[in-house]
Structure formats: structure tokens, C-alpha cells
Enzyme design. Sequence first.
Site, short mmCIF file in Angstrom:
data_model
loop_
_atom_site.label_atom_id
_atom_site.label_comp_id
_atom_site.label_asym_id
_atom_site.label_seq_id
_atom_site.Cartn_x
_atom_site.Cartn_y
_atom_site.Cartn_z
CG ASP A 1 -1.97 0.98 1.29
OD1 ASP A 1 -2.24 1.62 0.27
OD2 ASP A 1 -2.55 1.18 2.37
CB THR A 2 2.21 3.53 2.63
OG1 THR A 2 2.74 2.56 3.52
CG2 THR A 2 0.83 3.98 3.10
P1 5GP Z 1 2.01 -0.58 3.72
O1 5GP Z 1 3.13 -0.58 4.76
O2 5GP Z 1 2.47 -0.88 2.32
O3 5GP Z 1 1.21 0.70 3.79
O4 5GP Z 1 0.96 -1.65 4.20
C1 5GP Z 1 1.06 -2.96 3.97
C2 5GP Z 1 0.08 -3.70 4.85
O5 5GP Z 1 -1.15 -2.98 5.02
C3 5GP Z 1 -0.33 -4.99 4.18
O6 5GP Z 1 0.57 -6.03 4.48
C4 5GP Z 1 -1.72 -5.23 4.72
O7 5GP Z 1 -1.63 -5.90 5.95
C5 5GP Z 1 -2.27 -3.85 4.97
N1 5GP Z 1 -3.17 -3.41 3.86
C6 5GP Z 1 -2.92 -2.45 2.94
N2 5GP Z 1 -3.94 -2.31 2.08
C7 5GP Z 1 -4.87 -3.24 2.45
C8 5GP Z 1 -6.15 -3.62 1.90
O8 5GP Z 1 -6.66 -3.11 0.88
N3 5GP Z 1 -6.80 -4.63 2.54
C9 5GP Z 1 -6.29 -5.25 3.66
N4 5GP Z 1 -7.04 -6.21 4.20
N5 5GP Z 1 -5.09 -4.92 4.19
C10 5GP Z 1 -4.39 -3.93 3.58
#
Ligand code: 5GP
Length: 181
Positions: A108-109
Site C-alpha cells: 500500500d504505502t
Molecule cells: P504498507 O506498509 O504498504 O502501507 O501496508 C502494507 C500492509 O497494510 C499490508 O501487508 C496489509 O496488511 C495492509 N493493507 C494495505 N492495504 C490493504 C487492503 O486493501 N486490505 C487489507 N485487508 N489490508 C491492507
Amino acid sequence: MENKLVVNGLKFVPYLKEDEIMKQVRRVASELRRDLEGKQPLFLCVLNGAFIFAADLFREIGINDAQIAFVRYASYEGTSSTGKVRQMMGLPENIEGRDIVIIEDIVDTGLTADRMIADLKAKNPASVRFATLLHKPASTKTGFVPDYVAFSIPPKFIIGYGLDLDGKVRNLRDIYVNSED
Ligand code: 5GP
């Protein structure tokens, strides 16, 4: 295919079907096999969300010397990133000289991915690759680009096939999207 769903008062509609998911899992597995044939890679499944993707991907790899371990990093509560990234747990003692493949559910981020790769590189592996089931390029703030992506998707909230909403619905075979996003 299952129908519309309501989870914690949020509405979800079907988005990716089991057979489409498996097709892309097999494609990612063949890319990994091409890049890692002849090596003894160590796959790191990021719990909890990646456990189903990792199980399917690992069985499709076709490299009998491949190993898998399970690590944990949590940065998410509810449907929006908290921006906090916690420490990795469960990493095997010595990964020096190993070819590492991180298996993640979703980028995501990009904060979790960047932190994890930095932590792993500090332990002198031969290489670090990153495979993700889902990538939301429009939400990725850090410039991180995963090496292997099953699906690139818009910045919407997804559940199913291992991905949860407050710990629920990981068991769904298909992937659903929040229709109110
Ligand atoms: P980042 O550090 O890239 O922002 O977040 C990664 C983590 O956020 C992923 O491993 C997941 O656990 C959670 N996450 C991000 N987007 C989603 C989504 O659309 N659905 C769900 N269930 N979890 C998400």
C-alpha cells in the site's frame, strides 16, 4: 462465485475470482523459478495476510531446495494505514549469503516493504527479492516498486484470500473490494 458481502457494516463486491488469482500466482511462480533456478532460495512469508498466497505460490515454485520461514510485521488497523511500522519477528538466525524472497499480501504505502528490505539487507543476504499478491501503485508513497506482482490494483480496500478486515474473512476464496471506496 460468492455474492455481495457486508463485513463490519462495510459493503464489498466480488473483484478477483479464484481461478484468475491462481493463474497469476502460477505466472509469478514461473518468473521466480526463471530467476532462482539452481539456487537455494529462502522465502519469507509475511504473516498474517500472505499465508494463503505464500502456500499457493510456494507449491508452484518447482524448486525442491527452496525453503520457507514465517515473519511478522504489523502496521495496519481497520481500513487505513496507521503509518507505524513495528519490528520483524521470526527471521531465521543466519541469512548471510542467502537468496531471500519476501512474500507479501499487499503493498500500500510501501512503508512495510522498505523497512523489511532495509532490515534484511543489514544481515548481508546474497539478494533480496519482493513478491506481492497485490500492489496499489497510486498509494505507494516511498517510490518502492515490487519485483513480482500478481495484480496491480487501484487504491481501494480489499479483503479475502488471506486479507482481513479486523481479523475476519481471510478464508474467502475470491478477493472482494469495498464498493463504497
Ligand atoms: P504498507 O506498509 O504498504 O502501507 O501496508 C502494507 C500492509 O497494510 C499490508 O501487508 C496489509 O496488511 C495492509 N493493507 C494495505 N492495504 C490493504 C487492503 O486493501 N486490505 C487489507 N485487508 N489490508 C491492507
